[in-house]
Design a protein around this motif. Sequence first.
Motif, PDB file in Angstrom:
ATOM      1  N   ASN A  61     -74.756   8.709  23.546  1.00 47.78           N
ATOM      2  CA  ASN A  61     -74.833   8.460  22.103  1.00 47.78           C
ATOM      3  C   ASN A  61     -73.477   8.576  21.407  1.00 47.78           C
ATOM      4  N   VAL A  62     -72.590   9.397  21.966  1.00 48.99           N
ATOM      5  CA  VAL A  62     -71.260   9.564  21.377  1.00 48.99           C
ATOM      6  C   VAL A  62     -70.353   8.440  21.868  1.00 48.99           C
ATOM      7  N   PRO A  63     -69.746   7.665  20.946  1.00 51.01           N
ATOM      8  CA  PRO A  63     -68.896   6.519  21.351  1.00 51.01           C
ATOM      9  C   PRO A  63     -67.544   6.962  21.908  1.00 51.01           C
ATOM     10  N   PHE A  64     -67.571   7.540  23.101  1.00 52.89           N
ATOM     11  CA  PHE A  64     -66.363   8.095  23.693  1.00 52.89           C
ATOM     12  C   PHE A  64     -65.305   7.019  23.916  1.00 52.89           C
ATOM     13  N   HIS A  65     -65.744   5.812  24.287  1.00 53.56           N
ATOM     14  CA  HIS A  65     -64.791   4.722  24.518  1.00 53.56           C
ATOM     15  C   HIS A  65     -64.037   4.352  23.244  1.00 53.56           C
ATOM     16  N   LEU A  66     -64.702   4.469  22.079  1.00 56.54           N
ATOM     17  CA  LEU A  66     -64.042   4.174  20.813  1.00 56.54           C
ATOM     18  C   LEU A  66     -62.967   5.215  20.508  1.00 56.54           C
ATOM     19  N   PHE A  67     -63.252   6.475  20.762  1.00 58.33           N
ATOM     20  CA  PHE A  67     -62.255   7.534  20.551  1.00 58.33           C
ATOM     21  C   PHE A  67     -61.062   7.340  21.496  1.00 58.33           C
ATOM     22  N   TYR A  68     -61.342   6.911  22.703  1.00 54.26           N
ATOM     23  CA  TYR A  68     -60.280   6.646  23.669  1.00 54.26           C
ATOM     24  C   TYR A  68     -59.370   5.536  23.164  1.00 54.26           C
ATOM     25  N   PHE A  69     -59.993   4.471  22.663  1.00 57.20           N
ATOM     26  CA  PHE A  69     -59.209   3.343  22.143  1.00 57.20           C
ATOM     27  C   PHE A  69     -58.381   3.775  20.940  1.00 57.20           C
ATOM     28  N   ASN A  70     -58.966   4.568  20.047  1.00 54.97           N
ATOM     29  CA  ASN A  70     -58.226   5.038  18.869  1.00 54.97           C
ATOM     30  C   ASN A  70     -57.017   5.879  19.272  1.00 54.97           C
ATOM     31  N   SER A  71     -57.204   6.765  20.224  1.00 53.95           N
ATOM     32  CA  SER A  71     -56.083   7.594  20.686  1.00 53.95           C
ATOM     33  C   SER A  71     -55.001   6.731  21.325  1.00 53.95           C
ATOM     34  N   LEU A  72     -55.423   5.762  22.123  1.00 51.22           N
ATOM     35  CA  LEU A  72     -54.456   4.878  22.774  1.00 51.22           C
ATOM     36  C   LEU A  72     -53.686   4.062  21.746  1.00 51.22           C
ATOM     37  N   LYS A  73     -54.385   3.563  20.743  1.00 51.85           N
ATOM     38  CA  LYS A  73     -53.750   2.787  19.680  1.00 51.85           C
ATOM     39  C   LYS A  73     -52.722   3.621  18.925  1.00 51.85           C
ATOM     40  N   LEU A  74     -53.124   4.810  18.493  1.00 52.22           N
ATOM     41  CA  LEU A  74     -52.215   5.674  17.737  1.00 52.22           C
ATOM     42  C   LEU A  74     -51.024   6.104  18.591  1.00 52.22           C
ATOM     43  N   ALA A  75     -51.286   6.488  19.832  1.00 54.84           N
ATOM     44  CA  ALA A  75     -50.213   6.986  20.690  1.00 54.84           C
ATOM     45  C   ALA A  75     -49.189   5.899  20.991  1.00 54.84           C
TER      46      ALA A  75
END
Length: 278
Positions: A67-81
């Motif tokens: 239920n938790v969109p872990f892939h979205l958080f991963y993408f956000n971290s990758l984008k910011l980093a």
Amino acid sequence: MHTTKSKITKLVATALMGAFSVVFLVPLIWMISAAFKYEKDVMAFPIQWIPQSWNMIGNFKAVWMGNVPFHLFYFNSLKLAVLMTVTTMIISSMAAFAFTKLQFRGRGFVFGLLLSFMIIPEQATLVPRFLLMKWLGLYNTHTGLIVMGMFSIYFTFLMRQFMASIHNDFLEAAKMDGAGYFTIFWKIILPLCKPILATVGIIKFIWTWNDYQNPLIFLMDKKLYPITLGIQLFRDDYADNFAVLMMASLSAIIPLVVIFILLQKHVIKGISLGGVKG
């Protein structure tokens, strides 16, 4: 006799450092072990370092397909980093070039003033930055975080120290051939700065990936959360399931471990060169 004592001393020191290393790695080893277990086996005593029953696939699915969109958080971290790392490398290298290779009035004063800002704790600027982001309309956006994170006094100083070791004869020869400042910077200085550029890139990426404070304060929308904030959401659904929580934590640190293992030599070399030259 002296050689024998020296070898024994080095051997003992190596053994002690190895023992300390194992102690420091115990939490990481436990996390990896727990991530592959069923929940009922996580708190078993004595600890089963190698799981008797493996649930790696089940925990993996719970993290990445739950239920938790872990892939979205991963993408956000990758984008910011990635964006913060690239922009920091560009801006810090250009500033370092100006402070080392360009002659202008007040250069030393400006650089000293810039360094004096390093004594100001980041927490002391949270309220002014918060008000500024609200005024600019960048609050609760990735753009706001990127704008705040693209400037770094520390990396400017580090690159300036490295560039100071590059002999000015290279610049004079390029000027005689008709090269402008941008050409000198892009085609001569940057290729010579690969070690320190690699160091800045790696450290900045790791710092941004692990940043918790700034996203916590400047982001409200959960869809914009990086992995440091997103992983907290697992507590709601898996508060008592340490196996899933450890799998989420393990997934979060894998990019950092891989990057550091592959590029740690560049980090050590870049810091040592940037710290002692100039």
